[in-house]
Write a protein that holds these residues in place. Structure first.
Motif, short mmCIF file in Angstrom:
data_model
loop_
_atom_site.label_atom_id
_atom_site.label_comp_id
_atom_site.label_asym_id
_atom_site.label_seq_id
_atom_site.Cartn_x
_atom_site.Cartn_y
_atom_site.Cartn_z
N LYS A 1 49.49 16.81 -35.68
CA LYS A 1 49.91 17.05 -34.29
C LYS A 1 48.76 17.55 -33.39
O LYS A 1 48.67 17.16 -32.23
N ASP A 2 47.88 18.39 -33.97
CA ASP A 2 46.87 18.98 -33.07
C ASP A 2 45.70 18.04 -32.77
O ASP A 2 44.85 18.33 -31.93
N MET A 3 45.66 16.87 -33.47
CA MET A 3 44.55 15.93 -33.21
C MET A 3 44.55 15.43 -31.76
O MET A 3 43.53 15.05 -31.22
N ILE A 4 45.71 15.49 -31.15
CA ILE A 4 45.84 14.95 -29.80
C ILE A 4 45.01 15.76 -28.78
O ILE A 4 44.58 15.24 -27.77
N HIS A 5 44.75 17.02 -29.11
CA HIS A 5 43.96 17.84 -28.20
C HIS A 5 42.49 17.92 -28.59
O HIS A 5 41.69 18.56 -27.92
N ARG A 6 42.16 17.27 -29.70
CA ARG A 6 40.74 17.23 -30.11
C ARG A 6 40.03 16.08 -29.41
O ARG A 6 40.66 15.18 -28.85
N GLY A 7 38.67 16.09 -29.44
CA GLY A 7 37.91 14.98 -28.86
C GLY A 7 38.28 13.68 -29.57
O GLY A 7 38.72 13.71 -30.73
N ILE A 8 38.07 12.56 -28.89
CA ILE A 8 38.45 11.27 -29.47
C ILE A 8 37.72 11.04 -30.80
O ILE A 8 36.48 11.01 -30.82
N ASN A 9 38.49 10.94 -31.86
CA ASN A 9 37.97 10.72 -33.21
C ASN A 9 37.02 11.81 -33.70
O ASN A 9 36.33 11.62 -34.70
N PHE B 1 37.32 13.08 -37.28
CA PHE B 1 38.40 12.31 -37.93
C PHE B 1 37.84 11.58 -39.15
O PHE B 1 36.73 11.07 -39.12
N SER B 2 38.66 11.47 -40.20
CA SER B 2 38.28 10.65 -41.35
C SER B 2 38.43 9.18 -40.95
O SER B 2 39.03 8.87 -39.91
N GLY B 3 37.89 8.28 -41.81
CA GLY B 3 38.00 6.85 -41.53
C GLY B 3 39.44 6.43 -41.29
O GLY B 3 39.75 5.71 -40.33
N GLY B 4 40.34 6.90 -42.16
CA GLY B 4 41.75 6.53 -42.07
C GLY B 4 42.40 7.08 -40.80
O GLY B 4 43.20 6.39 -40.15
N GLU B 5 42.05 8.32 -40.44
CA GLU B 5 42.61 8.93 -39.22
C GLU B 5 42.16 8.16 -37.98
O GLU B 5 42.92 8.00 -37.02
N ARG B 6 40.93 7.67 -38.01
CA ARG B 6 40.44 6.88 -36.87
C ARG B 6 41.24 5.61 -36.71
O ARG B 6 41.56 5.18 -35.60
#
Ligand code: ADP
Ligand code: MG
Length: 254
Positions: free
Chosen positions: A132-140, A143-148
């Motif tokens: 959920k908190d990835m949305i407020h992080r910088g783009i990628n 991020f791991s390969g899969g998360e990207r």
């Protein structure tokens, strides 16, 4: 009905010709899978359709609904509804995922509603089993390969493109994530009936995303086209056999 037509294009990068006299037409509701050995120009094809300025079309045309788009900028093509989920999505520090998506949607749609945006974002993040908190992080950012790769799919859901190109969306995904991503793309397909161009090396992605057409590329050209069974044949026999037979056919034609 939307039609993307690639009409006999020759594409150069750094003075090297990568695609030669390449043609392919993709329509709404069609799923085309492109397979082929490394370095044959699959990513080049997706990038030239998206308008990456490093790739020059020296001959031929790309049209979208009969309008030539050769000279349009990336953002103009994006506004027409062309989308590329990249093989190696970049990290962009300082721009959060949420800001990026909100800005893109606002520029696309003057009736943008913040509340429905947040609701859809939350729902897709849940379905994709993303943090959920990835949305407020910088783009990628970090991020791991899969998360990207999942982040590319999230962007697809929110931007609602008419032409979806996914370049090796399966690379970097574990088996569970592959299933989530595959099903997620199919859910979008069933709802919006976009035209889909899928670059992959593996049959396993095609167990989820069922192509109507499979094309084998070699040395900047399509050397063979068929239905989903062609991907199964490649999995069993490899590319060399296909290349051998298609060269033979071409020689016979000559
Ligand atoms: P594929 O996706 O099928 O593996 P690519 O389209 O990435 O292949 O690359 C096709 C060929 O073009 C390769 O030989 C690659 O090295 C070359 N190429 C692609 N992009 C560039 C670039 N920006 N600069 C130089 N060569 C490139
Ligand atoms: Mg590639």
């Amino acid at each position: 009905m939307n039609t993307l037509k690639i009409d006999k294009i020759t594409v150069k990068v750094n003075d090297k010709i990568i695609l030669k006299n390449f043609s392919l037409t993709i329509k709404s509701g069609e799923i085309h899978a492109i397979m082929g050995p490394n370095g044959t120009g699959k990513s080049t094809l997706t990038k030239v359709i998206m308008g990456d300025p490093n790739y020059q079309i020296t001959k031929g045309a790309i049209t979208f609904n009969d309008k030539k788009i050769n000279d349009l900028k990336v953002y103009e093509r994006a506004r027409l509804g062309i989308f590329l989920g990249m093989q190696m999505p970049m990290e962009i520090e300082g721009v959060s995922n949420a800001d990026f998506l909100r800005t893109a949607l606002r520029s696309q749609n003057e009736n943008f509603k913040l509340y429905s945006f947040i609701k859809e974002l939350d729902s897709q993040i849940d379905k994709l089993k993303m943090d959920k908190d990835m949305i407020h992080r910088g783009i990628n950012e970090g991020f791991s390969g899969g998360e990207r790769k999942k982040n590319e799919i999230l962007q697809m859901h929110l931007l609602k493109p008419k032409v979806v190109m996914l370049d090796e969306i399966d690379s970097g995904l574990d088996v569970d994530s592959l299933k989530i991503v595959g099903n997620s793309v199919m859910e979008y397909y069933e709802k919006e009936k976009p035209a889909i161009l899928l670059v992959t090396h593996y049959q396993r992605l095609l167990d989820y995303i069922k192509p109507n057409y499979v094309h084998i590329m070699s040395d900047g050209k399509i050397v063979k086209s068929g239905d989903a069974s062609l991907a199964k044949q490649i999995e069993k026999e490899g590319y060399d056999k296909i290349k051998e037979t298609s060269t033979k056919v071409q020689e016979e034609i000559k």
